[in-house]
Design an enzyme around this catalytic site. Structure first.
Site, short mmCIF file in Angstrom:
data_model
loop_
_atom_site.label_atom_id
_atom_site.label_comp_id
_atom_site.label_asym_id
_atom_site.label_seq_id
_atom_site.Cartn_x
_atom_site.Cartn_y
_atom_site.Cartn_z
N CYS A 165 56.72 16.59 66.43
CA CYS A 165 55.90 17.38 67.35
C CYS A 165 54.74 18.12 66.68
CB CYS A 165 56.78 18.35 68.12
SG CYS A 165 57.92 17.48 69.21
N HIS A 305 52.15 27.50 69.66
CA HIS A 305 52.95 26.31 69.97
C HIS A 305 53.61 26.54 71.34
CE1 HIS A 305 54.97 22.61 69.12
NE2 HIS A 305 56.17 23.14 69.05
N HIS A 342 55.39 19.77 77.29
CA HIS A 342 55.35 19.51 75.85
C HIS A 342 55.17 18.00 75.62
CE1 HIS A 342 55.99 19.57 71.66
NE2 HIS A 342 57.09 20.31 71.57
#
Lengths: 414, 287
Positions: A165, A305, A342
């Site tokens: 990620c 994030h 996400h």
């Protein structure tokens, strides 16, 4: 606090940069759950409107809970994996904005990234025993497509990163290193992910990473809210053209952002968990600032994030207090995943694309689904509506599986 | 402070490759390519490397074979490096170009046959290319910059490139760079269509890892092997008919370390590097 204008007191060519070339973004493209190009992405961000929905496709029927933020606005052409189709559009947009000629395109180098590649198509082929085209088990399909379809990078090298990620930010850093060192004049950085398939949903559900609370899908992703309980899968692609600043100026290109430095560390802690202390996130930020030759006091905003998981958001909060001290709760914090979900490896580059669009407009996007009443962080998270602000130096953070924490330092160009 | 590096010093190197002639038999019946029979033998470890005693027991049930061979090779490299920099200054840069289907395919089968509840939680952390990087850094407590590349032809060169970048920007003092691949599963063999012959050379499983650092003023009795001029010459790129091009490139570089004269190594995808072997004492002027 000093400025970073090229004509005045200058951080970016100051303390720690040596003979480094300056690196700017001169083209940006984005395909996100909010829309198939970066203006739609920006509109979605500024509206603070989550793109999540119930996943009602047949193969999700066995799941008790299946929500996500898919890219509904794009139908891939036959024979094209979804993540490549998303990348196709993002590359088209970025290159159109950059305005390179054929020779410049051919000499541009490529850094692409994805965490899970063609997982959607591979699962489909497993289920129906269909033929899998050569290469689809690989992670560099976007590179091939960029060369063949967009005629970019045909004389250049290519790199493919697959770092979970943080992949988008790691790809940006890799491209930055090449241009800053003078090894490349231009690098097209692309990150793409397609996630909407049962194996991906099941894998993240099994480890408790996804939101499971009993609310409408569009309310599930709530970064920094006390109601958060996990992230919502997103997907999409982003492309940014990194260019030697001198070269960009010489050809009359309009820079959108400057990259000042980056860093990445390993926590060596856990494959999926983050130290609650935030010390590893803090280390990545400190090293990125050091790479940029900037003190923490130079930072004026954070693009987090912000996954909406209980642990991530708490760890980030701790990290920001660790690095920025008393200023931490006065720095505006943006968390784009409230809108987009996400998108795994593509998420950070999508957020860079978002930054490149929202910073010049002078408005920071609000964090979807989090309010002053539910805020669970001693931070100045942008809430409710866009905030008029013109931060010059922004830190972008990201964290990923395998204990990776990466950060970049960016400058808004007036 | 960033400092350009034109050469890298090899502090140690190690492999975890199957012995010549060793084969693993792969069952193709559930998900393998059609028209290739029920089984195929690959140049890979006959015994699952996850069962190697050097792989920590807690790891064995939660990792893919490619992470196991990475673990073996990294440990062997570190065994040759008793004097190491602090953990924050050691980076890991690995290529894995096709992920981990020896773990992932059975999980996919569980999902399809029995539903999501039957899957194991480690699917999320075992299958993806960065799994080996993560498991190695966690098990060995290595906290420097770590990255995973995935270019099918040039991924090993990409890992070298990123390691060189990290050394240049002073992010690490020691970079563990290598390839870790495993194709021991029927599903991933569908990457070769029926009309195409399967590769007949190179390992289909294994790992090769190098420990690289900035050039040092090495003592004359321990001259170091150095890598020069990592470069891209696209006109030299040639298709490789090997199982795992990234692993073969790393193995070729490993083999070149033993050469007596400078050797130019094709790293795949148009990337090349020159190996300068250990210089003799006479070259150092000590005789």
């Amino acid at each position: 606090m000093g400025t970073v204008d090229g004509d005045s007191e200058n951080y970016s060519i100051g303390l720690n940069n040596g003979a480094r070339r300056r690196v700017v973004l001169t083209g940006v493209g984005a395909v996100s759950p909010a829309g198939p190009e970066s203006k739609a992405h920006l509109s979605g961000l500024l509206a603070g409107r989550s793109a999540a929905r119930e996943l009602t496709e047949d193969w999700f029927a066995p799941f008790a809970k299946s929500i996500g933020a898919p890219v509904d606005s794009v139908t891939p052409a036959a024979g094209l994996p979804r993540h490549v189709a998303y990348a196709d559009l993002a590359i088209t947009e970025a290159l159109a904005e950059a305005g390179l000629d054929a020779e410049e395109l051919a000499g541009t180098h490529l850094v692409t990234s994805t965490a899970i590649g063609a997982s959607v198509e591979l699962e489909t082929a497993f289920r129906d025993a269909s033929v899998i085209p050569p290469g689809w088990f690989g992670f560099d399909l976007v590179t091939e497509r960029a060369r063949e379809q967009h005629k970019v990078g045909r004389h250049g090298w290519s790199m493919t990163l697959s770092t979970g990620c943080t992949a988008g930010l790691d790809a940006l850093g890799t491209g930055y290193d090449a241009v800053a060192a003078g090894r490349a004049r231009r690098v097209l950085v692309v990150s793409a992910e397609a996630t909407m398939c049962p194996i991906v949903l099941a894998a993240f559900q099994k480890i408790g990473a996804l939101s499971n609370r009993d609310v409408e899908a569009e309310r599930a992703s709530a970064p920094f809210s006390r109601q958060r309980d996990g992230f919502v899968l997103g997907e999409g692609a982003a492309a940014v053209l990194l260019e030697d600043a001198e070269l960009a100026t010489a050809r009359g290109a309009q820079p959108l952002l400057e990259v000042l430095g980056w860093a990445s560390v390993s926590s060596a802690y856990h494959m999926t968990r983050i130290r609650r202390s935030g010390e590893d996130i803090a280390a990545s930020i400190r090293q990125a600032l050091d790479d940029a030759g900037l003190p923490p006091d130079a930072v004026e905003s954070i693009d987090a994030h912000g996954t909406s998981t209980p642990l991530n958001d708490a760890s980030e909060t701790a990290a920001y207090h660790d690095v920025f001290g008393a200023r931490a709760n006065r720095l505006p914090v943006v968390a784009q995943k409230g809108v987009t979900g996400h998108a795994l490896g593509a998420s950070n580059l999508l957020e860079i694309a978002g930054l490149a669009r929202y910073l010049p407009g002078g408005a920071l996007p609000p964090t979807a689904n989090t309010t002053a009443e539910t805020l669970d962080a001693d931070l100045d998270v942008v809430l409710d509506e866009p905030r008029l602000a013109e931060p010059e130096i922004v830190v972008k953070t990201s964290s990923g599986f395998s204990g990776i924490h990466s950060a970049a330092v960016l400058r808004r160009i007036s | 402070m960033r400092k350009p590096l034109h050469e890298l010093e090899i502090a140690a190197a190690a492999t975890a490759l199957p012995p010549d002639g060793e084969r693993a038999t792969v069952d193709l019946r559930r998900s393998g390519p059609p028209d290739r029979g029920d089984t195929v033998d690959l140049p890979a470890f006959a015994t699952d490397p996850r069962t190697d005693p050097a792989v920590p027991a807690p790891l064995r049930r939660r990792i893919d074979r490619f992470a196991a061979v990475a673990h073996l090779a990294v440990n062997r490299v570190l065994a040759d490096l008793p004097d190491r920099p602090p953990r924050e200054r050691i980076g890991v840069f690995l290529v894995n170009a096709r992920a981990g289907w020896s773990y992932g395919e059975p999980e996919l089968a569980l999902l399809v046959d029995q539903g999501a509840e039957a899957m194991h939680a480690y699917q999320a952390t075992a299958w993806f290319p960065a799994a080996a990087q993560g498991e190695v850094t966690i098990d060995l407590d290595l906290r420097g910059c770590a990255k995973t590349t995935a270019g099918r032809a040039s991924g090993f060169a990409e890992a070298l490139w990123l390691a060189r970048d990290a050394l240049e920007r002073d992010a690490v003092d020691l970079a563990l760079v290598g390839a870790a691949e495993s194709l021991v599963n029927g599903f991933v063999l569908r990457d070769w269509p029926a009309e195409q012959a399967l590769p007949d050379s190179g390992p289909a499983e294994g790992a090769v890892v190098f420990a690289l650092r900035r050039p040092t003023d090495e003592p004359a009795d321990h001259p170091a092997t150095r890598l020069h001029d990592l470069r891209h010459e696209p006109e030299t790129a040639t298709p490789q008919q090997v199982w795992a091009p990234t692993l073969s490139a790393a193995a070729d570089l490993y083999a070149a370390l033993a050469a007596a004269a400078p050797a130019d190594v094709d790293l795949g995808g148009g990337f090349r590097i020159t190996v300068h072997p250990r210089r003799s004492n006479s070259e150092h002027g000590t005789e």
